[in-house]
Design a protein around this motif. Structure first.
Motif, PDB file in Angstrom:
ATOM      1  N   THR A 100       0.854  -1.183   0.000  1.00 17.14           N
ATOM      2  CA  THR A 100       0.000   0.000   0.000  1.00 17.14           C
ATOM      3  C   THR A 100       0.890   1.233   0.000  1.00 17.14           C
ATOM      4  OG1 THR A 100      -0.136   0.197   2.410  1.00 17.14           O
ATOM      5  CG2 THR A 100      -1.790  -1.192   1.335  1.00 17.14           C
ATOM      6  N   THR A 101       0.309   2.370  -0.316  1.00 13.97           N
ATOM      7  CA  THR A 101       1.010   3.642  -0.202  1.00 13.97           C
ATOM      8  C   THR A 101       0.236   4.533   0.756  1.00 13.97           C
ATOM      9  OG1 THR A 101      -0.184   4.642  -2.068  1.00 13.97           O
ATOM     10  CG2 THR A 101       1.873   3.483  -2.573  1.00 13.97           C
ATOM     11  N   GLY A 102       0.932   5.512   1.336  1.00 10.14           N
ATOM     12  CA  GLY A 102       0.274   6.484   2.193  1.00 10.14           C
ATOM     13  C   GLY A 102      -0.296   5.873   3.462  1.00 10.14           C
ATOM     14  N   CYS A 103      -1.237   6.601   4.057  1.00  7.64           N
ATOM     15  CA  CYS A 103      -1.885   6.195   5.305  1.00  7.64           C
ATOM     16  C   CYS A 103      -3.392   6.294   5.139  1.00  7.64           C
ATOM     17  CB  CYS A 103      -1.431   7.094   6.457  1.00  7.64           C
ATOM     18  SG  CYS A 103      -2.302   6.787   8.016  1.00  7.64           S
ATOM     19  N   SER A 104      -4.103   5.288   5.593  1.00  7.90           N
ATOM     20  CA  SER A 104      -5.553   5.243   5.388  1.00  7.90           C
ATOM     21  C   SER A 104      -6.290   6.327   6.171  1.00  7.90           C
ATOM     22  CB  SER A 104      -6.093   3.871   5.794  1.00  7.90           C
ATOM     23  OG  SER A 104      -5.951   3.674   7.192  1.00  7.90           O
ATOM     24  N   TRP A 105      -5.705   6.802   7.257  1.00 10.69           N
ATOM     25  CA  TRP A 105      -6.350   7.840   8.088  1.00 10.69           C
ATOM     26  C   TRP A 105      -5.738   9.199   7.786  1.00 10.69           C
ATOM     27  CZ3 TRP A 105     -10.485   8.956  10.722  1.00 10.69           C
ATOM     28  CH2 TRP A 105     -10.472   9.913  11.742  1.00 10.69           C
ATOM     29  N   ASN A 106      -4.470   9.357   8.052  1.00  6.37           N
ATOM     30  CA  ASN A 106      -3.691  10.554   7.702  1.00  6.37           C
ATOM     31  C   ASN A 106      -4.290  11.846   8.242  1.00  6.37           C
ATOM     32  OD1 ASN A 106      -1.276  11.413   6.561  1.00  6.37           O
ATOM     33  ND2 ASN A 106      -2.224  12.025   4.638  1.00  6.37           N
ATOM     34  N   ARG A 107      -4.942  11.762   9.406  1.00  8.42           N
ATOM     35  CA  ARG A 107      -5.515  12.965  10.023  1.00  8.42           C
ATOM     36  C   ARG A 107      -4.947  13.241  11.405  1.00  8.42           C
ATOM     37  NH1 ARG A 107     -11.869  11.451   8.881  1.00  8.42           N
ATOM     38  NH2 ARG A 107     -11.516  10.560   6.812  1.00  8.42           N
ATOM     39  N   CYS A 108      -4.042  12.389  11.881  1.00 14.11           N
ATOM     40  CA  CYS A 108      -3.469  12.595  13.208  1.00 14.11           C
ATOM     41  C   CYS A 108      -2.738  13.935  13.253  1.00 14.11           C
ATOM     42  CB  CYS A 108      -2.493  11.472  13.541  1.00 14.11           C
ATOM     43  SG  CYS A 108      -3.276   9.851  13.724  1.00 14.11           S
ATOM     44  N   ARG A 109      -2.996  14.697  14.286  1.00 11.08           N
ATOM     45  CA  ARG A 109      -2.408  16.030  14.392  1.00 11.08           C
ATOM     46  C   ARG A 109      -0.898  16.014  14.630  1.00 11.08           C
ATOM     47  NH1 ARG A 109      -7.288  18.746  17.887  1.00 11.08           N
ATOM     48  NH2 ARG A 109      -8.149  20.018  16.194  1.00 11.08           N
ATOM     49  N   PHE A 110      -0.386  14.907  15.140  1.00 10.48           N
ATOM     50  CA  PHE A 110       1.022  14.838  15.519  1.00 10.48           C
ATOM     51  C   PHE A 110       1.912  14.317  14.395  1.00 10.48           C
ATOM     52  CE2 PHE A 110      -1.064  10.891  16.646  1.00 10.48           C
ATOM     53  CZ  PHE A 110      -0.229   9.926  16.111  1.00 10.48           C
ATOM     54  N   CYS A 111       1.352  13.827  13.308  1.00  8.90           N
ATOM     55  CA  CYS A 111       2.121  13.104  12.294  1.00  8.90           C
ATOM     56  C   CYS A 111       2.165  13.871  10.972  1.00  8.90           C
ATOM     57  CB  CYS A 111       1.500  11.721  12.076  1.00  8.90           C
ATOM     58  SG  CYS A 111       2.391  10.724  10.850  1.00  8.90           S
ATOM     59  N   ALA A 112       3.381  13.993  10.427  1.00  4.26           N
ATOM     60  CA  ALA A 112       3.558  14.632   9.118  1.00  4.26           C
ATOM     61  C   ALA A 112       4.071  13.658   8.073  1.00  4.26           C
ATOM     62  CB  ALA A 112       4.529  15.805   9.243  1.00  4.26           C
ATOM     63  N   MET A 113       4.212  12.385   8.448  1.00  7.46           N
ATOM     64  CA  MET A 113       4.885  11.421   7.584  1.00  7.46           C
ATOM     65  C   MET A 113       4.293  11.359   6.184  1.00  7.46           C
ATOM     66  SD  MET A 113       5.445   8.465  10.483  1.00  7.46           S
ATOM     67  CE  MET A 113       5.703   7.138   9.322  1.00  7.46           C
ATOM     68  N   TYR A 114       2.972  11.317   6.096  1.00  8.90           N
ATOM     69  CA  TYR A 114       2.334  11.165   4.783  1.00  8.90           C
ATOM     70  C   TYR A 114       1.615  12.436   4.336  1.00  8.90           C
ATOM     71  CZ  TYR A 114       3.522   6.358   5.711  1.00  8.90           C
ATOM     72  OH  TYR A 114       4.220   5.215   5.995  1.00  8.90           O
ATOM     73  N   LYS A 115       1.937  13.548   5.015  1.00  6.71           N
ATOM     74  CA  LYS A 115       1.378  14.839   4.623  1.00  6.71           C
ATOM     75  C   LYS A 115       2.394  15.707   3.890  1.00  6.71           C
ATOM     76  CE  LYS A 115      -1.839  15.102   8.563  1.00  6.71           C
ATOM     77  NZ  LYS A 115      -1.290  14.172   9.560  1.00  6.71           N
ATOM     78  N   ARG A 116       3.637  15.280   3.863  1.00  6.20           N
ATOM     79  CA  ARG A 116       4.669  16.070   3.198  1.00  6.20           C
ATOM     80  C   ARG A 116       4.411  16.133   1.692  1.00  6.20           C
ATOM     81  NH1 ARG A 116       7.918  12.931   6.850  1.00  6.20           N
ATOM     82  NH2 ARG A 116       8.896  14.259   8.437  1.00  6.20           N
ATOM     83  N   PRO A 117       4.833  17.222   1.053  1.00  7.20           N
ATOM     84  CA  PRO A 117       4.689  17.310  -0.403  1.00  7.20           C
ATOM     85  C   PRO A 117       5.367  16.123  -1.086  1.00  7.20           C
ATOM     86  CG  PRO A 117       5.337  19.434   0.506  1.00  7.20           C
ATOM     87  CD  PRO A 117       5.425  18.446   1.634  1.00  7.20           C
TER      88      PRO A 117
END
Length: 300
Positions: free
Chosen positions: A26-43
C-alpha cells in the motif's frame, strides 16, 4: 539481477525491520488525520491506495525463493502506513501468493495496523492471515487516555484500541505496540502516562516501544505550537512522563525499548525483570547524571 522495488515517496519502517524485504503493498496512510504526524502529509507523499496484486507479483516473481531467506532473513514487511487497512480479500490473496512463492523460506510477514483496520476485519480473516504468515502487527496505540487521543485526533478511543488489540491477539498475532511520549503536551502529560499504562496492562503486548513526539512542518501540532495552543515537553519532562509510565506498568512478558531515534535516552529490557533497573536509569537521568541525545541527532 534483481531490481529494487520502485517506492513512491519516503519509506518508513520500524527499526526492527531494517533487514526485511520492504514490500510496497500500500502507499500512504488510510487515516492521515493525526495532528502529531507529518509522515504522509509532506509534499510528494502519495495518498493511501492498495497496489494491484499483479504489480506486486511482477516484482516478487524476479526473486528466487531461496534469496528471501538468504538476503532478508525470510522476513517481509508490508508498506506503508497502514497496510492492514487493505480489504481482507486482497490481503489474503497476497499472503497466499507469498506462501506459495516462498514456501519454507518465508519466516514472517509483518505490517503496521491501525485500530480501525483491525476492527474492520473478522476474527476468522485475521486467523487465516496469521496461518498464512502475518505474525506480527506494529500497532500505533500512542496513548491510552481518551482526552489525549481526542487532542491528537487519533481516530479511535481507548476502548476501540483495546478491542482491536485483543482481536489481533485472539487471532494468534503478536503485537509490537508503540506509544508516543509528549503526545498530550504539558497539560495532559501525567494523565497520558497513567492512562497509557492502564491500557497496556490490559493488552499485555509482546513488544513495547516508546517514541517521543517531534514537531515538524506539515503537522497540526507544529502549527498549534506556533500559535501558542500546544506546549511540548522539555527533555526532562519527557523523561518524567516515561518514568510515570514505567512505574505503573504491570506487564508479565514484554520486551521494552526506547531505542527509536526520536528519543532522548535509549533504554531497553524485559518487563517485569528489568523494571527496577530502567527506573533507576530514568531517575539518574532526571538528576542530571546521564547525557541525553542532543536535538540535532533526533529523527523520525
Amino acid at each position: 539481477m534483481m531490481l529494487p522495488m520502485p517506492y513512491e515517496g519516503l519509506v518508513y519502517r520500524p527499526p526492527s525491520e531494517a533487514g526485511s524485504l520492504l514490500l510496497e503493498f500500500t502507499t500512504g496512510c488510510s487515516w492521515n488525520r493525526c495532528r502529531f504526524c507529518a509522515m504522509y502529509k509532506r509534499p510528494g507523499q502519495p495518498p493511501f491506495r492498495v497496489r494491484p496484486l499483479a504489480y506486486v507479483r511482477r516484482y516478487l516473481d524476479r526473486i528466487p525463493p531461496e534469496a528471501l531467506g538468504r538476503m532478508w532473513r525470510g522476513r517481509i514487511f508490508l508498506l506503508s502506513g497502514d497496510a492492514l487497512a487493505a480489504p481482507a480479500s486482497h490481503l489474503l490473496e497476497l499472503l497466499e501468493y507469498l506462501r506459495e512463492r516462498f514456501g519454507e523460506h518465508l519466516e514472517r510477514v509483518s505490517a503496521y495496523g491501525s485500530a480501525r483496520a483491525l476492527r474492520d476485519k473478522s476474527l476468522e480473516d485475521l486467523r487465516r492471515m496469521r496461518e498464512l504468515g502475518l505474525r506480527l502487527v506494529y500497532f500505533g496505540l500512542e496513548s491510552g487516555d481518551d482526552q489525549t487521543l481526542r487532542l491528537a485526533r487519533k481516530g479511535a478511543s481507548a476502548a476501540q484500541q483495546l478491542e482491536a488489540a485483543l482481536r489481533a491477539q485472539e487471532a494468534g498475532m503478536e503485537l509490537s505496540v508503540m506509544v508516543l511520549l509528549g503526545l498530550g503536551g504539558r497539560s495532559l502529560s501525567r494523565q497520558h502516562a497513567k492512562g497509557t499504562a492502564r491500557l497496556l496492562n490490559r493488552i499485555q503486548p509482546r513488544y513495547l516501544a516508546a517514541l517521543t513526539l517531534m514537531l515538524e512542518p506539515h503537522c497540526e501540532y507544529y502549527e498549534m505550537w506556533q500559535r501558542g495552543e500546544f506546549q511540548p515537553l522539555s527533555p526532562p519532562e519527557v523523561l518524567q512522563e516515561l518514568l510515570w509510565l514505567v512505574e505503573d506498568l504491570e506487564l508479565r512478558d514484554t520486551l521494552f525499548r526506547t531505542n527509536h531515534a526520536s528519543n532522548y535516552l535509549p533504554l531497553g529490557g524485559h518487563l517485569p525483570r528489568d523494571r527496577r533497573r530502567i527506573l533507576e536509569v530514568l531517575r539518574a537521568a532526571l538528576a542530571g547524571h546521564l547525557s541525553l541525545r542532543p536535538e540535532f541527532l533526533r529523527a523520525l
